[in-house]
Design a protein around this motif. Structure first.
Motif, short mmCIF file in Angstrom:
data_model
loop_
_atom_site.label_atom_id
_atom_site.label_comp_id
_atom_site.label_asym_id
_atom_site.label_seq_id
_atom_site.Cartn_x
_atom_site.Cartn_y
_atom_site.Cartn_z
N THR A 122 -21.10 -46.98 -5.85
CA THR A 122 -19.70 -46.66 -5.93
C THR A 122 -19.48 -45.72 -7.11
O THR A 122 -20.08 -45.90 -8.17
N ALA A 123 -18.66 -44.70 -6.92
CA ALA A 123 -18.32 -43.68 -7.91
C ALA A 123 -19.47 -42.71 -8.19
O ALA A 123 -19.37 -41.87 -9.08
N GLU A 124 -20.56 -42.78 -7.42
CA GLU A 124 -21.64 -41.79 -7.57
C GLU A 124 -21.10 -40.43 -7.15
O GLU A 124 -20.33 -40.32 -6.19
N LEU A 125 -21.50 -39.40 -7.87
CA LEU A 125 -21.05 -38.05 -7.60
C LEU A 125 -22.26 -37.17 -7.30
O LEU A 125 -23.25 -37.20 -8.03
N ARG A 126 -22.19 -36.42 -6.22
CA ARG A 126 -23.28 -35.53 -5.83
C ARG A 126 -22.68 -34.15 -5.53
O ARG A 126 -21.75 -34.04 -4.75
N TRP A 127 -23.24 -33.13 -6.18
CA TRP A 127 -22.79 -31.76 -5.95
C TRP A 127 -23.74 -31.07 -4.99
O TRP A 127 -24.95 -31.26 -5.07
N LEU A 128 -23.18 -30.26 -4.10
CA LEU A 128 -23.97 -29.54 -3.09
C LEU A 128 -23.68 -28.05 -3.17
O LEU A 128 -22.58 -27.65 -3.56
N ALA A 157 -23.02 -24.16 -1.72
CA ALA A 157 -22.18 -23.61 -0.65
C ALA A 157 -23.01 -23.34 0.59
O ALA A 157 -24.23 -23.21 0.53
N THR A 158 -22.34 -23.24 1.69
CA THR A 158 -22.96 -22.89 2.97
C THR A 158 -22.51 -21.47 3.32
O THR A 158 -21.34 -21.15 3.16
N PRO A 159 -23.41 -20.62 3.79
CA PRO A 159 -22.98 -19.27 4.16
C PRO A 159 -22.04 -19.32 5.37
O PRO A 159 -22.08 -20.26 6.17
N PRO A 160 -21.20 -18.30 5.52
CA PRO A 160 -20.31 -18.24 6.69
C PRO A 160 -21.11 -18.16 7.98
O PRO A 160 -22.20 -17.59 8.02
N ARG A 161 -20.56 -18.72 9.02
CA ARG A 161 -21.18 -18.65 10.34
C ARG A 161 -20.67 -17.42 11.07
O ARG A 161 -19.49 -17.10 11.00
N PRO A 162 -21.55 -16.72 11.77
CA PRO A 162 -21.10 -15.55 12.52
C PRO A 162 -20.02 -15.93 13.54
O PRO A 162 -20.11 -16.96 14.21
N GLY A 163 -18.99 -15.13 13.59
CA GLY A 163 -17.91 -15.36 14.54
C GLY A 163 -16.83 -16.32 14.05
O GLY A 163 -15.87 -16.57 14.77
N CYS A 164 -16.95 -16.85 12.84
CA CYS A 164 -15.95 -17.78 12.34
C CYS A 164 -14.64 -17.03 12.10
O CYS A 164 -14.60 -16.08 11.32
N PRO A 165 -13.54 -17.46 12.74
CA PRO A 165 -12.27 -16.74 12.58
C PRO A 165 -11.65 -16.90 11.18
O PRO A 165 -10.81 -16.10 10.80
N THR A 166 -12.08 -17.90 10.43
CA THR A 166 -11.56 -18.06 9.08
C THR A 166 -12.32 -17.18 8.10
O THR A 166 -11.73 -16.54 7.22
N CYS A 167 -13.63 -17.11 8.23
CA CYS A 167 -14.47 -16.39 7.25
C CYS A 167 -14.55 -14.88 7.50
O CYS A 167 -14.72 -14.13 6.56
N PRO A 201 -18.82 -20.12 -19.88
CA PRO A 201 -19.86 -20.50 -18.92
C PRO A 201 -20.27 -21.97 -19.02
O PRO A 201 -20.85 -22.50 -18.08
N ASP A 202 -19.96 -22.64 -20.14
CA ASP A 202 -20.31 -24.05 -20.27
C ASP A 202 -19.47 -24.93 -19.35
O ASP A 202 -19.78 -26.11 -19.17
N GLN A 203 -18.45 -24.36 -18.71
CA GLN A 203 -17.60 -25.12 -17.80
C GLN A 203 -18.00 -24.94 -16.34
O GLN A 203 -17.31 -25.41 -15.45
N ARG A 204 -19.12 -24.27 -16.10
CA ARG A 204 -19.57 -24.02 -14.72
C ARG A 204 -19.89 -25.33 -14.02
O ARG A 204 -20.59 -26.19 -14.57
N LEU A 205 -19.40 -25.48 -12.81
CA LEU A 205 -19.66 -26.68 -12.02
C LEU A 205 -21.05 -26.60 -11.41
O LEU A 205 -21.55 -25.52 -11.11
N PRO A 206 -21.70 -27.75 -11.17
CA PRO A 206 -23.07 -27.74 -10.66
C PRO A 206 -23.22 -27.44 -9.17
O PRO A 206 -24.32 -27.41 -8.65
N GLY A 207 -22.14 -27.22 -8.46
CA GLY A 207 -22.22 -26.91 -7.04
C GLY A 207 -20.87 -26.49 -6.51
O GLY A 207 -19.89 -26.39 -7.26
N GLU A 208 -20.79 -26.24 -5.21
CA GLU A 208 -19.55 -25.82 -4.57
C GLU A 208 -18.81 -26.97 -3.90
O GLU A 208 -17.61 -26.89 -3.70
N HIS A 209 -19.53 -28.00 -3.52
CA HIS A 209 -18.93 -29.15 -2.83
C HIS A 209 -19.35 -30.42 -3.56
O HIS A 209 -20.51 -30.56 -3.94
N ALA A 210 -18.41 -31.33 -3.73
CA ALA A 210 -18.72 -32.60 -4.38
C ALA A 210 -18.51 -33.75 -3.41
O ALA A 210 -17.55 -33.75 -2.62
N LEU A 211 -19.40 -34.71 -3.45
CA LEU A 211 -19.25 -35.95 -2.70
C LEU A 211 -19.05 -37.07 -3.71
O LEU A 211 -19.76 -37.13 -4.71
N ILE A 212 -18.10 -37.94 -3.44
CA ILE A 212 -17.85 -39.08 -4.32
C ILE A 212 -18.05 -40.34 -3.49
O ILE A 212 -17.48 -40.47 -2.40
#
Length: 117
Positions: free
Chosen positions: A96-102, A104-114, A68-79
């Motif tokens: 420059t090189a700043e990292l921000r974790w965000l 996850a976003t819930p699936p949208r109704p009707g999304c053909p991928t989700c 569990p110590d390897q858990r990432l702080p979010g689902e999406h990262a911005l660099i």
């Protein structure tokens, strides 16, 4: 339904929240291809992204293996490869090189991928 939305669901949620759509030209709709669009990057940018991707893969595998110590702080990262003053959150990285974790976003109704077929 999937527990987290796909990239398209994430992009729509960002736009609805008043942020910007990071890649509006890529949304060609499902089933319609586009020609390759070349991109440019400097070597250190590619190394930074590759190292983060490798660390993310290793951390994900280790977390699933019971570390569990390897858990990432979010689902999406911005660099911050290049600072862009005045951009809407969450793309308002200040350095420059700043990292921000965000989260996850819930699936949208009707999304053909989700949604299951």
């Amino acid at each position: 339904m999937a527990p987290h939305g796909c990239l398209t669901c994430r992009r729509h949620s960002l736009t609805e929240a008043g942020s910007l759509d990071p890649e509006p030209a890529l949304d060609a709709g499902y089933g319609t291809g586009t020609r390759h669009r070349p991109m440019t990057a400097v070597g250190p940018d590619l190394h930074l992204v590759a190292h983060l991707a490798a660390k993310t893969a290793a951390a994900t595998l280790l977390e699933h293996a019971g570390h569990p110590d390897q858990r990432l702080p979010g689902e999406h990262a911005l660099i911050g490869l290049r600072r862009q003053p005045g951009w809407a959150a969450p793309f308002d990285l200040g350095r420059t090189a700043e990292l921000r974790w965000l989260p996850a976003t819930p699936p949208r109704p009707g999304c053909p991928t989700c949604e299951a077929p």
